[in-house]
Design a protein around this motif. Sequence first.
Motif, PDB file in Angstrom:
ATOM      1  N   ASP A   1      17.846  -9.611  40.512  1.00 47.02           N
ATOM      2  CA  ASP A   1      17.943  -8.250  41.020  1.00 47.02           C
ATOM      3  C   ASP A   1      19.391  -7.768  41.086  1.00 47.02           C
ATOM      4  OD1 ASP A   1      18.880  -9.721  43.180  1.00 47.02           O
ATOM      5  OD2 ASP A   1      17.437  -8.951  44.618  1.00 47.02           O
ATOM      6  N   GLY A   2      20.334  -8.579  40.609  1.00 44.15           N
ATOM      7  CA  GLY A   2      21.733  -8.186  40.599  1.00 44.15           C
ATOM      8  C   GLY A   2      22.437  -8.288  41.943  1.00 44.15           C
ATOM      9  N   LYS A   3      21.757  -8.792  42.949  1.00 42.71           N
ATOM     10  CA  LYS A   3      22.357  -8.914  44.281  1.00 42.71           C
ATOM     11  C   LYS A   3      23.067 -10.267  44.385  1.00 42.71           C
ATOM     12  CE  LYS A   3      20.191  -5.147  45.754  1.00 42.71           C
ATOM     13  NZ  LYS A   3      20.790  -3.944  46.262  1.00 42.71           N
ATOM     14  N   ASP A   6      22.289 -12.427  50.333  1.00 44.56           N
ATOM     15  CA  ASP A   6      20.991 -12.191  50.948  1.00 44.56           C
ATOM     16  C   ASP A   6      21.126 -11.188  52.085  1.00 44.56           C
ATOM     17  OD1 ASP A   6      19.241 -13.993  49.442  1.00 44.56           O
ATOM     18  OD2 ASP A   6      20.498 -15.574  50.281  1.00 44.56           O
ATOM     19  N   LYS A  63      25.421  -4.900  47.024  1.00 44.13           N
ATOM     20  CA  LYS A  63      25.058  -6.168  46.383  1.00 44.13           C
ATOM     21  C   LYS A  63      24.352  -7.120  47.338  1.00 44.13           C
ATOM     22  CE  LYS A  63      28.664  -5.934  42.911  1.00 44.13           C
ATOM     23  NZ  LYS A  63      29.870  -6.535  42.358  1.00 44.13           N
ATOM     24  N   ARG A  65      20.864  -7.955  49.733  1.00 46.50           N
ATOM     25  CA  ARG A  65      19.431  -7.669  49.829  1.00 46.50           C
ATOM     26  C   ARG A  65      19.025  -7.107  51.186  1.00 46.50           C
ATOM     27  NH1 ARG A  65      20.186 -12.337  47.111  1.00 46.50           N
ATOM     28  NH2 ARG A  65      19.538 -12.271  44.940  1.00 46.50           N
ATOM     29  N   ASP A  97      17.517   1.607  49.557  1.00 45.32           N
ATOM     30  CA  ASP A  97      17.904   0.489  48.709  1.00 45.32           C
ATOM     31  C   ASP A  97      17.933  -0.844  49.450  1.00 45.32           C
ATOM     32  OD1 ASP A  97      18.869  -0.658  46.323  1.00 45.32           O
ATOM     33  OD2 ASP A  97      20.926  -0.535  47.053  1.00 45.32           O
ATOM     34  N   THR A  98      18.297  -0.813  50.719  1.00 46.75           N
ATOM     35  CA  THR A  98      18.518  -2.055  51.448  1.00 46.75           C
ATOM     36  C   THR A  98      17.707  -2.044  52.736  1.00 46.75           C
ATOM     37  OG1 THR A  98      20.788  -1.964  50.620  1.00 46.75           O
ATOM     38  CG2 THR A  98      20.321  -3.594  52.302  1.00 46.75           C
ATOM     39  N   GLN A 157      17.117 -18.226  48.004  1.00 46.88           N
ATOM     40  CA  GLN A 157      17.375 -18.703  46.660  1.00 46.88           C
ATOM     41  C   GLN A 157      17.988 -20.090  46.762  1.00 46.88           C
ATOM     42  OE1 GLN A 157      16.567 -16.561  44.034  1.00 46.88           O
ATOM     43  NE2 GLN A 157      15.808 -15.232  45.654  1.00 46.88           N
TER      44      GLN A 157
END
Length: 160
Positions: A1-3, A6, A63, A65, A97-98, A157
Motif C-alpha cells: 500500500d506504499g505505507k 503502521d 505514509k 496506516r 486516508d488514515t 507486517q
Amino acid sequence: DGKIYDAYVIYPKSHTSEANFVECFVYQILPDVLENECGYKLCIFGRDICPGEGNVIEKTIQKSRRLIIILTLQSIHCEDLAYDQHIAFYNALIQNDTKVILLEMEAIGSYEKLQESLRYIIKQQGTIKWKEMPTGHPQSSNSKFWKHVRYHMPLAQKTS
C-alpha cells in the motif's frame, strides 16, 4: 500500500512534570508493546523525526496506516500539538486516508474544549481509555487496553 509506518504517534509535548508519564508512555511503553511484542512500526516525533522538520511530518503522516493520538488534559491546551493535529485531521477527515486511534491517558471529562474535528472523531468511534495509574507499571500486552489498541491497528507486517 506504499505505507512505511503502521502508526504515527501524536502526543502533547511539554516540559512540565505532568508530561513525564506521557513521554514515558510514548517513548518506552508504546514501542515496547506495539513494536517489540506485536511487530508494528511506529513513527514518533522526537525519536524518528526531529523538531523543525515540518514538511517531513506531513509526508510521514501520509505514509502511515494509522494515527495514534494521545489525549490528556494537557492536550486540550497544548499549542505544540496544533500542526501535527491539523495535518492528521486533514488526512483522516478530508482525504479519508488514515484511520485514527484515540488513547485517553487520563479522564478528560467533558470533550467540549477539544477541537471540533477531534470531538467528531470521538463521537464516531470513541476513545480507548488507559486505566492504570500514571506511576503504575505498564499493563500486560494481553490486557483489555492493548487488545483494543491492536484491534484498531492494521495487521502487523512480520519482518524476518
